[in-house]
Design a protein around this motif. Structure first.
Motif, PDB file in Angstrom:
ATOM      1  N   GLY A  26       1.035  -1.314  -0.106  1.00  0.00           N
ATOM      2  CA  GLY A  26      -0.280  -0.188   0.092  1.00  0.00           C
ATOM      3  C   GLY A  26       0.709   1.588   0.257  1.00  0.00           C
ATOM      4  N   ILE A  27       1.793   0.855   0.381  1.00  0.00           N
ATOM      5  CA  ILE A  27       2.787   2.215   0.889  1.00  0.00           C
ATOM      6  C   ILE A  27       3.242   2.942  -0.624  1.00  0.00           C
ATOM      7  N   ALA A  28       3.871   1.919  -0.842  1.00  0.00           N
ATOM      8  CA  ALA A  28       4.536   1.284  -2.694  1.00  0.00           C
ATOM      9  C   ALA A  28       4.073   1.854  -3.321  1.00  0.00           C
ATOM     10  N   LYS A  29       1.949   1.497  -3.257  1.00  0.00           N
ATOM     11  CA  LYS A  29       1.552   2.363  -4.366  1.00  0.00           C
ATOM     12  C   LYS A  29       1.382   3.673  -4.279  1.00  0.00           C
ATOM     13  N   ASP A  30       0.870   4.180  -2.861  1.00  0.00           N
ATOM     14  CA  ASP A  30       0.717   5.508  -2.256  1.00  0.00           C
ATOM     15  C   ASP A  30       2.321   6.005  -3.239  1.00  0.00           C
ATOM     16  N   VAL A  31       3.445   5.969  -3.169  1.00  0.00           N
ATOM     17  CA  VAL A  31       4.298   6.442  -3.257  1.00  0.00           C
ATOM     18  C   VAL A  31       4.599   7.560  -5.199  1.00  0.00           C
ATOM     19  N   GLU A  32       3.856   4.971  -5.289  1.00  0.00           N
ATOM     20  CA  GLU A  32       3.975   5.462  -6.535  1.00  0.00           C
ATOM     21  C   GLU A  32       3.201   6.813  -7.706  1.00  0.00           C
ATOM     22  N   ALA A  33       1.819   6.938  -6.977  1.00  0.00           N
ATOM     23  CA  ALA A  33       0.399   7.413  -7.094  1.00  0.00           C
ATOM     24  C   ALA A  33       0.769   8.940  -6.864  1.00  0.00           C
ATOM     25  N   SER A  34       1.815   9.394  -5.792  1.00  0.00           N
ATOM     26  CA  SER A  34       2.222  10.913  -5.646  1.00  0.00           C
ATOM     27  C   SER A  34       2.715  11.370  -5.883  1.00  0.00           C
ATOM     28  N   THR A  40       8.765   4.425  -7.832  1.00  0.00           N
ATOM     29  CA  THR A  40       8.551   3.255  -8.039  1.00  0.00           C
ATOM     30  C   THR A  40       9.910   2.844  -7.158  1.00  0.00           C
ATOM     31  N   LEU A  41       9.364   2.184  -5.855  1.00  0.00           N
ATOM     32  CA  LEU A  41      10.115   1.869  -4.920  1.00  0.00           C
ATOM     33  C   LEU A  41       9.692  -0.048  -4.760  1.00  0.00           C
ATOM     34  N   ARG A  42      11.244  -0.292  -5.589  1.00  0.00           N
ATOM     35  CA  ARG A  42      11.137  -1.652  -4.683  1.00  0.00           C
ATOM     36  C   ARG A  42      11.113  -2.290  -3.559  1.00  0.00           C
ATOM     37  N   VAL A  43      10.333  -3.155  -3.698  1.00  0.00           N
ATOM     38  CA  VAL A  43      11.194  -4.352  -2.046  1.00  0.00           C
ATOM     39  C   VAL A  43      12.431  -3.875  -1.358  1.00  0.00           C
ATOM     40  N   GLY A  44      13.430  -4.498  -1.927  1.00  0.00           N
ATOM     41  CA  GLY A  44      14.355  -3.815  -1.406  1.00  0.00           C
ATOM     42  C   GLY A  44      14.646  -2.466  -0.637  1.00  0.00           C
ATOM     43  N   THR A  45      14.252  -1.328  -1.291  1.00  0.00           N
ATOM     44  CA  THR A  45      14.762   0.261  -1.278  1.00  0.00           C
ATOM     45  C   THR A  45      13.357   0.455   0.018  1.00  0.00           C
ATOM     46  N   LEU A  46      11.994   0.250  -0.648  1.00  0.00           N
ATOM     47  CA  LEU A  46      11.074   0.152   0.422  1.00  0.00           C
ATOM     48  C   LEU A  46      10.938  -0.119   2.371  1.00  0.00           C
ATOM     49  N   TYR A  47      11.429  -1.663   1.994  1.00  0.00           N
ATOM     50  CA  TYR A  47      11.795  -2.068   3.213  1.00  0.00           C
ATOM     51  C   TYR A  47      13.058  -1.510   3.669  1.00  0.00           C
ATOM     52  N   GLY A  48      14.030  -1.000   3.457  1.00  0.00           N
ATOM     53  CA  GLY A  48      15.291  -0.426   3.538  1.00  0.00           C
ATOM     54  C   GLY A  48      15.204   0.853   4.100  1.00  0.00           C
ATOM     55  N   ALA A  49      13.823   1.760   3.669  1.00  0.00           N
ATOM     56  CA  ALA A  49      13.722   3.034   3.989  1.00  0.00           C
ATOM     57  C   ALA A  49      13.165   2.733   5.052  1.00  0.00           C
ATOM     58  N   ILE A  50      11.617   2.294   5.783  1.00  0.00           N
ATOM     59  CA  ILE A  50      10.962   2.302   6.724  1.00  0.00           C
ATOM     60  C   ILE A  50      11.662   1.517   7.691  1.00  0.00           C
ATOM     61  N   ASP A  51      12.587   1.136   7.347  1.00  0.00           N
ATOM     62  CA  ASP A  51      13.742   0.251   8.674  1.00  0.00           C
ATOM     63  C   ASP A  51      14.741   1.730   9.198  1.00  0.00           C
ATOM     64  N   ARG A  52      15.169   2.287   7.946  1.00  0.00           N
ATOM     65  CA  ARG A  52      15.100   3.842   8.730  1.00  0.00           C
ATOM     66  C   ARG A  52      14.514   4.446   9.590  1.00  0.00           C
ATOM     67  N   LEU A  53      13.788   4.778   8.868  1.00  0.00           N
ATOM     68  CA  LEU A  53      12.728   5.540   9.235  1.00  0.00           C
ATOM     69  C   LEU A  53      12.318   5.102  10.222  1.00  0.00           C
ATOM     70  N   ALA A  54      12.365   3.659  10.763  1.00  0.00           N
ATOM     71  CA  ALA A  54      11.779   3.432  12.056  1.00  0.00           C
ATOM     72  C   ALA A  54      12.778   3.712  13.089  1.00  0.00           C
TER      73      ALA A  54
END
Length: 132
Positions: A26-34, A40-54
Motif C-alpha cells: 500500500g505504501i509503494a502504491k501510494d508513493v508511485e501515485a503521489s 517506484t519503490l522496489r521491495v528492498g528499497t522500500l523496506y530499507g527506507a522503512i527500517d531507517r525511518l523506524a
C-alpha cells in the motif's frame, strides 16, 4: 539542531502513512501515485527506507495480520514522524514559494531589460513568439 532534509522517497513514505496505517504494498502504491509514477519503490528499497525511518523514530509497526498464509505488517506514523513530515512540508513549500517568486522577479527584469523582446523565447529555448 536542524536535521537533514528527507530524501524524496522517505518524504513520500511518511506522507503515505499520514493518511493512516498501510502495509508495504500500500505504501509503494501510494508513493508511485503521489509521485506521478516517477518513483517506484522496489521491495528492498522500500523496506530499507522503512527500517531507517523506524530507527529514527518516525514510523512504527501498527499491527500485523496473516493474509493468504503470509504475514502482512502495517506501519503507522509516530507523533515525531508527523512533526517531521509537517516541518519538511513547510520547508519544501517555503523553498518552492521563494523559487517561484524569484522566477517571477527574474521574468519581470528580463522583460524590461533594454534590447529584450517580451514575445520571443530566450535563445536555445524555442523558436517564435510565446502565445498570449
Amino acid at each position: 539542531m536542524a536535521s537533514r532534509p528527507l530524501q524524496e522517497p522517505a518524504f513520500l513514505i511518511l506522507s503515505a502513512l499520514a493518511a493512516g496505517p498501510l502495509h508495504g504494498y500500500g505504501i509503494a502504491k501510494d508513493v508511485e501515485a503521489s509521485s506521478g509514477g516517477r518513483i517506484t519503490l522496489r521491495v528492498g528499497t522500500l523496506y530499507g527506507a522503512i527500517d531507517r525511518l523506524a530507527a529514527a523514530g518516525l514510523v512504527e509497526v501498527d499491527h500485523e495480520e496473516v493474509v493468504d498464509s503470509r504475514l502482512r505488517r502495517y506501519y503507522r506514523l509516530t507523533a515525531e514522524g508527523g512533526e517531521r513530515l509537517e516541518a519538511e512540508a513547510h520547508r519544501a513549500e517555503t523553498q518552492a514559494r521563494r523559487a517561484l517568486e524569484r522566477l517571477g522577479t527574474r521574468g519581470e527584469s528580463r522583460a524590461s531589460a533594454p534590447g529584450r523582446s517580451t514575445g520571443a523565447a530566450p535563445s536555445g529555448l524555442g523558436a517564435g513568439p510565446v502565445p498570449a
